[in-house]
Design a protein around this motif. Structure first.
Motif, PDB file in Angstrom:
ATOM      1  N   PHE A  61       7.497  -6.000 -32.870  1.00  0.00           N
ATOM      2  CA  PHE A  61       6.706  -5.078 -32.068  1.00  0.00           C
ATOM      3  C   PHE A  61       6.515  -5.573 -30.648  1.00  0.00           C
ATOM      4  O   PHE A  61       6.422  -6.786 -30.389  1.00  0.00           O
ATOM      5  N   GLY A  62       6.419  -4.608 -29.725  1.00  0.00           N
ATOM      6  CA  GLY A  62       5.982  -4.910 -28.377  1.00  0.00           C
ATOM      7  C   GLY A  62       4.481  -5.147 -28.366  1.00  0.00           C
ATOM      8  O   GLY A  62       3.799  -5.026 -29.377  1.00  0.00           O
ATOM      9  N   GLN A  63       3.959  -5.459 -27.182  1.00  0.00           N
ATOM     10  CA  GLN A  63       2.565  -5.871 -27.058  1.00  0.00           C
ATOM     11  C   GLN A  63       1.584  -4.703 -27.096  1.00  0.00           C
ATOM     12  O   GLN A  63       0.382  -4.905 -27.247  1.00  0.00           O
ATOM     13  N   GLY A  64       2.090  -3.491 -26.933  1.00  0.00           N
ATOM     14  CA  GLY A  64       1.222  -2.320 -26.980  1.00  0.00           C
ATOM     15  C   GLY A  64       0.807  -1.837 -25.605  1.00  0.00           C
ATOM     16  O   GLY A  64       0.674  -2.627 -24.664  1.00  0.00           O
ATOM     17  N   THR A  65       0.614  -0.516 -25.496  1.00  0.00           N
ATOM     18  CA  THR A  65       0.136   0.115 -24.271  1.00  0.00           C
ATOM     19  C   THR A  65      -1.025   1.033 -24.623  1.00  0.00           C
ATOM     20  O   THR A  65      -0.874   1.908 -25.494  1.00  0.00           O
ATOM     21  N   ILE A  66      -2.146   0.812 -23.975  1.00  0.00           N
ATOM     22  CA  ILE A  66      -3.306   1.679 -24.187  1.00  0.00           C
ATOM     23  C   ILE A  66      -3.205   2.847 -23.217  1.00  0.00           C
ATOM     24  O   ILE A  66      -3.279   2.660 -21.998  1.00  0.00           O
ATOM     25  N   LEU A  67      -2.992   4.033 -23.765  1.00  0.00           N
ATOM     26  CA  LEU A  67      -2.862   5.229 -22.938  1.00  0.00           C
ATOM     27  C   LEU A  67      -4.177   6.007 -22.946  1.00  0.00           C
ATOM     28  O   LEU A  67      -4.728   6.302 -24.010  1.00  0.00           O
ATOM     29  N   THR A  68      -4.645   6.332 -21.760  1.00  0.00           N
ATOM     30  CA  THR A  68      -5.827   7.178 -21.609  1.00  0.00           C
ATOM     31  C   THR A  68      -5.426   8.403 -20.809  1.00  0.00           C
ATOM     32  O   THR A  68      -4.894   8.257 -19.698  1.00  0.00           O
ATOM     33  N   VAL A  69      -5.655   9.569 -21.377  1.00  0.00           N
ATOM     34  CA  VAL A  69      -5.351  10.819 -20.689  1.00  0.00           C
ATOM     35  C   VAL A  69      -6.675  11.484 -20.350  1.00  0.00           C
ATOM     36  O   VAL A  69      -7.443  11.877 -21.228  1.00  0.00           O
ATOM     37  N   HIS A  70      -6.914  11.608 -19.042  1.00  0.00           N
ATOM     38  CA  HIS A  70      -8.163  12.229 -18.584  1.00  0.00           C
ATOM     39  C   HIS A  70      -8.039  13.740 -18.583  1.00  0.00           C
ATOM     40  O   HIS A  70      -7.006  14.285 -18.176  1.00  0.00           O
ATOM     41  N   ILE A  94       6.050  10.919 -22.491  1.00  0.00           N
ATOM     42  CA  ILE A  94       5.195  11.943 -23.072  1.00  0.00           C
ATOM     43  C   ILE A  94       4.972  12.998 -21.997  1.00  0.00           C
ATOM     44  O   ILE A  94       4.311  12.742 -20.984  1.00  0.00           O
ATOM     45  N   MET A  95       5.556  14.154 -22.219  1.00  0.00           N
ATOM     46  CA  MET A  95       5.429  15.250 -21.263  1.00  0.00           C
ATOM     47  C   MET A  95       4.120  15.998 -21.519  1.00  0.00           C
ATOM     48  O   MET A  95       3.615  16.014 -22.658  1.00  0.00           O
ATOM     49  N   ASP A  96       3.594  16.614 -20.447  1.00  0.00           N
ATOM     50  CA  ASP A  96       2.376  17.429 -20.575  1.00  0.00           C
ATOM     51  C   ASP A  96       1.321  16.655 -21.387  1.00  0.00           C
ATOM     52  O   ASP A  96       0.808  17.135 -22.405  1.00  0.00           O
ATOM     53  N   SER A  97       1.018  15.446 -20.963  1.00  0.00           N
ATOM     54  CA  SER A  97       0.092  14.583 -21.700  1.00  0.00           C
ATOM     55  C   SER A  97      -1.263  15.265 -21.900  1.00  0.00           C
ATOM     56  O   SER A  97      -1.777  15.945 -21.002  1.00  0.00           O
ATOM     57  N   GLY A 127      -1.768  16.926 -18.473  1.00  0.00           N
ATOM     58  CA  GLY A 127      -0.623  17.658 -17.959  1.00  0.00           C
ATOM     59  C   GLY A 127       0.429  16.788 -17.303  1.00  0.00           C
ATOM     60  O   GLY A 127       1.541  17.245 -17.033  1.00  0.00           O
ATOM     61  N   GLY A 128       0.100  15.533 -17.065  1.00  0.00           N
ATOM     62  CA  GLY A 128       1.028  14.612 -16.427  1.00  0.00           C
ATOM     63  C   GLY A 128       2.035  14.014 -17.413  1.00  0.00           C
ATOM     64  O   GLY A 128       2.005  14.294 -18.610  1.00  0.00           O
ATOM     65  N   ILE A 129       2.905  13.181 -16.884  1.00  0.00           N
ATOM     66  CA  ILE A 129       3.919  12.517 -17.706  1.00  0.00           C
ATOM     67  C   ILE A 129       3.516  11.053 -17.896  1.00  0.00           C
ATOM     68  O   ILE A 129       3.232  10.350 -16.928  1.00  0.00           O
ATOM     69  N   SER A 130       3.506  10.618 -19.141  1.00  0.00           N
ATOM     70  CA  SER A 130       3.230   9.219 -19.454  1.00  0.00           C
ATOM     71  C   SER A 130       4.549   8.542 -19.757  1.00  0.00           C
ATOM     72  O   SER A 130       5.366   9.066 -20.534  1.00  0.00           O
ATOM     73  N   ILE A 131       4.775   7.373 -19.153  1.00  0.00           N
ATOM     74  CA  ILE A 131       6.023   6.649 -19.367  1.00  0.00           C
ATOM     75  C   ILE A 131       5.696   5.212 -19.748  1.00  0.00           C
ATOM     76  O   ILE A 131       4.968   4.520 -19.031  1.00  0.00           O
ATOM     77  N   GLY A 136       9.597  17.530 -29.531  1.00  0.00           N
ATOM     78  CA  GLY A 136       8.440  18.163 -28.916  1.00  0.00           C
ATOM     79  C   GLY A 136       8.205  17.611 -27.524  1.00  0.00           C
ATOM     80  O   GLY A 136       9.100  17.607 -26.682  1.00  0.00           O
ATOM     81  N   ARG A 137       7.008  17.085 -27.292  1.00  0.00           N
ATOM     82  CA  ARG A 137       6.685  16.544 -25.963  1.00  0.00           C
ATOM     83  C   ARG A 137       7.098  15.079 -25.812  1.00  0.00           C
ATOM     84  O   ARG A 137       6.922  14.489 -24.736  1.00  0.00           O
ATOM     85  N   PHE A 138       7.633  14.492 -26.862  1.00  0.00           N
ATOM     86  CA  PHE A 138       7.961  13.069 -26.861  1.00  0.00           C
ATOM     87  C   PHE A 138       9.471  12.865 -26.766  1.00  0.00           C
ATOM     88  O   PHE A 138      10.232  13.479 -27.510  1.00  0.00           O
ATOM     89  N   THR A 139       9.882  11.997 -25.836  1.00  0.00           N
ATOM     90  CA  THR A 139      11.297  11.703 -25.623  1.00  0.00           C
ATOM     91  C   THR A 139      11.488  10.203 -25.544  1.00  0.00           C
ATOM     92  O   THR A 139      10.716   9.506 -24.876  1.00  0.00           O
ATOM     93  N   ILE A 140      12.496   9.716 -26.264  1.00  0.00           N
ATOM     94  CA  ILE A 140      12.928   8.330 -26.093  1.00  0.00           C
ATOM     95  C   ILE A 140      14.200   8.340 -25.263  1.00  0.00           C
ATOM     96  O   ILE A 140      15.149   9.074 -25.567  1.00  0.00           O
ATOM     97  N   SER A 141      14.210   7.489 -24.226  1.00  0.00           N
ATOM     98  CA  SER A 141      15.426   7.249 -23.460  1.00  0.00           C
ATOM     99  C   SER A 141      15.896   5.835 -23.745  1.00  0.00           C
ATOM    100  O   SER A 141      15.081   4.909 -23.791  1.00  0.00           O
ATOM    101  N   PHE A 142      17.195   5.674 -23.961  1.00  0.00           N
ATOM    102  CA  PHE A 142      17.734   4.386 -24.389  1.00  0.00           C
ATOM    103  C   PHE A 142      18.868   3.974 -23.467  1.00  0.00           C
ATOM    104  O   PHE A 142      19.783   4.762 -23.196  1.00  0.00           O
ATOM    105  N   ASN A 143      18.817   2.730 -22.984  1.00  0.00           N
ATOM    106  CA  ASN A 143      19.862   2.188 -22.116  1.00  0.00           C
ATOM    107  C   ASN A 143      20.376   0.914 -22.767  1.00  0.00           C
ATOM    108  O   ASN A 143      19.772  -0.152 -22.641  1.00  0.00           O
ATOM    109  N   LYS A 144      21.494   1.044 -23.467  1.00  0.00           N
ATOM    110  CA  LYS A 144      22.006  -0.080 -24.254  1.00  0.00           C
ATOM    111  C   LYS A 144      22.438  -1.243 -23.360  1.00  0.00           C
ATOM    112  O   LYS A 144      22.196  -2.407 -23.670  1.00  0.00           O
ATOM    113  N   SER A 145      23.098  -0.943 -22.249  1.00  0.00           N
ATOM    114  CA  SER A 145      23.607  -2.009 -21.386  1.00  0.00           C
ATOM    115  C   SER A 145      22.465  -2.815 -20.775  1.00  0.00           C
ATOM    116  O   SER A 145      22.563  -4.030 -20.593  1.00  0.00           O
TER     117      SER A 145
END
Lengths: 116, 114
Positions: free
Chosen positions: A106-115, A77-80, A16-20, A60-69
């Motif tokens: 590619f970036g290095q990757g993020t391991i997301l765990t939702v309890h 990720i909303m409501d994880s 239910g939390g937000i993942s960023i 859906g529950r996924f949003t990309i935010s972009f800051n060009k400058s």
């Protein structure tokens, strides 16, 4: 100049939390920014992508935010959910027109765990 | 979306031998790529497989070690030659379709070199 730096390396969130997840790039020529989701034993799958003509894209529950400058972009990720537990990769490439894109960095990757 | 299959899905090989990995796509695609993903790491592009011409290799990867073929618009192979334990990794085929900007990935080939 080709690097894409991703943080955090790992993230634990309650259901239910937000993942960023955040990414920063150096090459100003990059103008296509996808996010991939990878489950263990599977290939990465495109989750959502953005071009820099918009500052935010939501699916859906996924949003990309972009800051060009700031040369930064992030995945929210909303409501994880426990089913979102996976490795997430940001990436960047250059758009050459039509459907022609350059190679993905590619970036290095993020391991997301939702309890639960 | 493109459906990509890779063979083999996994293999255990002896040092000094070679393994050829196949990538088959269910539709004609413009671009085909080969990536390496070491355990717990990100994806590193090995090369772009060009149809009818030599592959384009990234810095640090050479044709003698990773020969690539792409005889048509739906099929490519990557060979890992003279393998060492450092070649143990997941090798992924990726494609970009003719009418989409999306890059799709295959399920990967998990290679272990003893």
């Amino acid at each position: 100049q080709q690097q894409v730096k991703q943080s955090p390396q790992s993230l634990i969130v309650q259901k239910g939390g937000i993942s960023i997840i955040n990414c920063a790039y150096e090459n100003t020529a990059f103008d296509y920014f996808p996010w991939y989701q990878q489950f263990p034993g599977k290939g990465p799958a495109l989750l959502i992508a953005i071009r820099p003509d918009v500052s935010e894209k939501k699916e859906g529950r996924f949003t990309i935010s972009f800051n060009k400058s700031a040369k930064q972009f992030s995945l929210h990720i909303m409501d994880s959910q426990p089913g979102d537990s996976a490795t997430y990769f940001c990436a960047a490439s250059k758009f050459y027109g039509g459907t022609s894109y350059g190679k993905l960095t590619f970036g290095q990757g993020t391991i997301l765990t939702v309890h639960p | 979306s493109a459906v990509i299959s890779q063979k083999p899905s996994r293999d255990i090989c002896q040092r000094g031998t070679s393994l050829t990995i196949q990538c088959q796509v269910d539709s004609q695609v413009t671009m085909m790529f080969w990536y390496r993903q070491q355990p717990g790491q990100s994806l590193t592009l090995i090369a772009t497989a060009n149809q009818g011409s030599e592959a384009t290799y990234e810095s640090g990867f050479v044709i003698d070690k990773f020969p690539i073929s792409r005889p048509n618009l739906t099929f490519s192979t990557l060979t890992v030659s003279n393998m060492s334990p450092e070649d143990s990794s997941i090798y992924l085929c990726s494609v970009q379709g003719r009418t989409t900007d999306t890059q799709y990935f295959g399920p990967g080939t998990r290679l272990t070199v003893l």
